[in-house]
Design a protein around this motif. Structure first.
Motif, PDB file in Angstrom:
ATOM      1  N   THR A   1       3.584 -12.386  -8.403  1.00 44.10           N
ATOM      2  CA  THR A   1       2.590 -11.789  -7.513  1.00 44.10           C
ATOM      3  C   THR A   1       3.297 -11.287  -6.260  1.00 44.10           C
ATOM      4  OG1 THR A   1       0.833 -13.232  -8.320  1.00 44.10           O
ATOM      5  CG2 THR A   1       0.511 -12.233  -6.147  1.00 44.10           C
ATOM      6  N   LEU A   2       3.006 -10.039  -5.888  1.00 41.69           N
ATOM      7  CA  LEU A   2       3.693  -9.399  -4.769  1.00 41.69           C
ATOM      8  C   LEU A   2       2.818  -9.417  -3.526  1.00 41.69           C
ATOM      9  CD1 LEU A   2       5.027  -6.252  -6.693  1.00 41.69           C
ATOM     10  CD2 LEU A   2       6.269  -8.371  -6.192  1.00 41.69           C
ATOM     11  N   SER A   3       3.445  -9.604  -2.371  1.00 44.47           N
ATOM     12  CA  SER A   3       2.746  -9.557  -1.097  1.00 44.47           C
ATOM     13  C   SER A   3       3.771  -9.288  -0.008  1.00 44.47           C
ATOM     14  CB  SER A   3       2.029 -10.880  -0.827  1.00 44.47           C
ATOM     15  OG  SER A   3       1.442 -10.882   0.453  1.00 44.47           O
ATOM     16  N   TRP A   4       3.400  -8.456   0.969  1.00 40.83           N
ATOM     17  CA  TRP A   4       4.341  -8.078   2.025  1.00 40.83           C
ATOM     18  C   TRP A   4       3.786  -8.378   3.414  1.00 40.83           C
ATOM     19  CZ3 TRP A   4       2.886  -5.129  -2.129  1.00 40.83           C
ATOM     20  CH2 TRP A   4       3.872  -4.842  -3.084  1.00 40.83           C
ATOM     21  N   GLY A   5       2.813  -9.256   3.517  1.00 44.89           N
ATOM     22  CA  GLY A   5       2.220  -9.571   4.813  1.00 44.89           C
ATOM     23  C   GLY A   5       3.203 -10.271   5.732  1.00 44.89           C
ATOM     24  N   ASP A   6       2.879 -10.273   7.027  1.00 44.97           N
ATOM     25  CA  ASP A   6       3.748 -10.909   8.019  1.00 44.97           C
ATOM     26  C   ASP A   6       3.896 -12.406   7.785  1.00 44.97           C
ATOM     27  OD1 ASP A   6       4.120  -8.508   9.284  1.00 44.97           O
ATOM     28  OD2 ASP A   6       2.515  -8.826  10.752  1.00 44.97           O
TER      29      ASP A   6
END
Length: 456
Positions: free
Chosen positions: A394-399
């Motif tokens: 699962t991909l995520s790029w949040g801070d």
């Protein structure tokens, strides 16, 4: 070059005389209502937010298409096929998908023009693209706030720039994974890679992968010019530099993109023959990375009897035979119209598919709201989770993304796969106990500090 019309000059409003405000208000509202009604009836869509549901979701995919170096026409062709597939089923998030493609040319002027065109066309994202020209492409799209989603992963900038949202660990992760693959077999590894800044960190990454897997092999860095048709001299240098290692413990890792085939052809004419029979070790073990070695290359080089048999190949995703690629293969079969540039086993094609899958998830998360570069980037930055059917984690790029990698803070996926050429097929590594198994993670190698020594 300007990227849009210059703003119209403005004039100060004339001063109103006392007592005229009420008298002017009604006619002004009536005139404004008539004007707005005319605009809406004409379908011009000039009102802020007006007609947004009818506007297409415009994106761009660029790649070098006709250069003397590495080309990636399958990436732009995959983008076009995805556009046709999505639009045949009603669009993306209920809106038509409009894909712009651009020949990046592998040089800064053409690459910058691709980026400026994305700005002029009001692209909401650049998706699944390939470029070594990081400064040329990031400057225009960063100024316009356009996210770079799922680039191939060639440059360090893709893993540090806040405008980048990679879907894999890039070539750095593959080089580190190659080290883990070769660790049990090699006392000395010659790394043959392109000259230039993008590959300058690769020797350290290869060494980190070796050390992380318990290997103590030395790494020899041999940068060469890409695009040559003959590498006889360089192949001779590799053999000379490998000579101190015992026979059967010498390895060469070739990561030259489209020039890999030319180097291996030159090398096999000089290299001593390996052993024969099942399980016999070659005199020099060959390794590479997906994108430099593909199933097509193995096939046209002789399959099981060719030079790539037994080669260790590092990749990002499951092998092309994995059932998780079934939907992508159906899209290619039905919507690519026989385009021979699209190889389902090609790493660029696979990355483009995953990048567009991520785009579709992000647009869906926006619901009926406007789809712009700003809203797409907002969804990415707030940590919207993206699933890809198991092709990636699962991909995520949040801070608040806890697993961001030191030194590569934009890396959302450091998973790697270990492949090998067995019986002429590029398949998952066998996991016989003397290797890293079929999958791994390059995170520790990417974060490793430089190791003193171990490089000539």
């Amino acid at each position: 070059m300007t990227t849009g019309p210059l703003p119209a000059p403005t004039r100060p409003a004339p001063a109103r005389r006392p007592g005229t405000r009420s008298a002017l208000r009604a006619p002004s509202r009536a005139a404004l209502a008539a004007a707005l009604g005319g605009l809406l009836a004409s379908g011009c869509g000039l009102l802020p937010g007006g007609g947004d549901e009818d506007r297409p979701v415009t994106v761009m995919t660029w790649a070098p298409l006709r250069t003397t170096g590495t080309n990636a026409p399958g990436m732009t062709a995959m983008a076009r096929a995805y556009e046709r597939w999505v639009n045949s089923a009603g669009g993306i998030g209920g809106r038509k998908l409009r894909v712009l493609v651009c020949d990046e040319g592998n040089e800064s002027v053409a690459a910058a023009e691709c980026a400026r065109r994305a700005v002029r066309e009001k692209a909401v994202a650049v998706v699944g693209s390939y470029s070594e020209q990081d400064a040329a492409v990031f400057s225009p799209i960063s100024l316009a706030g356009i996210p770079y989603l799922g680039g191939y992963g060639l440059t360090h900038e893709e893993f540090v720039n806040p405008d980048s949202y990679p879907v894999n660990g890039g070539l750095p992760a593959l080089v580190a994974a190659q080290g883990a693959q070769l660790a049990p077999h090699c006392d000395r590894v010659a790394l043959v890679r392109p000259e230039g800044v993008p590959g300058d960190a690769w020797p350290q990454l290869l060494r980190a992968g070796l050390r992380g897997a318990g290997g103590r092999g030395e790494v020899v860095d041999l940068p060469v010019a890409a695009g040559s048709s003959d590498y006889t001299a360089q192949a001779g240098q590799v053999l000379d530099r490998l000579a101190p290692a015992p026979a059967g413990r010498r390895c060469v890792s070739v990561a030259l993109g489209d020039s890999t085939a030319a180097f291996v052809d030159s090398f096999r004419r000089l290299a001593p023959a390996g052993g024969t029979g099942t399980g016999a070790a070659p005199a020099v073990r060959l390794g590479s990375v997906l994108g430099s070695v593909s199933q097509r290359l193995v096939d046209r080089s002789g399959g099981a009897s060719g030079p790539y048999e037994g080669a260790a190949v590092a990749g990002w995703y499951p092998p092309a035979s994995d059932p998780r690629w079934a939907t992508m293969k159906k899209v290619i079969a039905r919507h690519a119209f026989g385009d021979q540039t699209i190889d389902p086993a090609d790493a660029g094609v696979q990355t483009t598919w995953i990048a567009y899958t991520a785009l579709r998830r992000i647009v869906a998360s926006l619901g009926e709201g406007p789809v712009t570069a700003r809203t797409v980037r907002g969804a990415l930055d707030t940590g919207t989770k993206v699933t890809t059917g198991g092709l990636t984690p699962t991909l995520s790029w949040g801070d608040d993304y806890a697993r961001s990698v030191i030194g590569y803070p934009r890396a959302a996926n450091t998973r790697v796969t270990h492949l090998e050429v067995r019986d002429g097929r590029l398949v998952a590594a066998g996991g016989t106990g003397d290797g890293p198994g079929a999958t791994g993670d390059a995170r520790k190698a990417l974060e490793s500090e430089p190791v003193e020594g171990g490089q000539e």
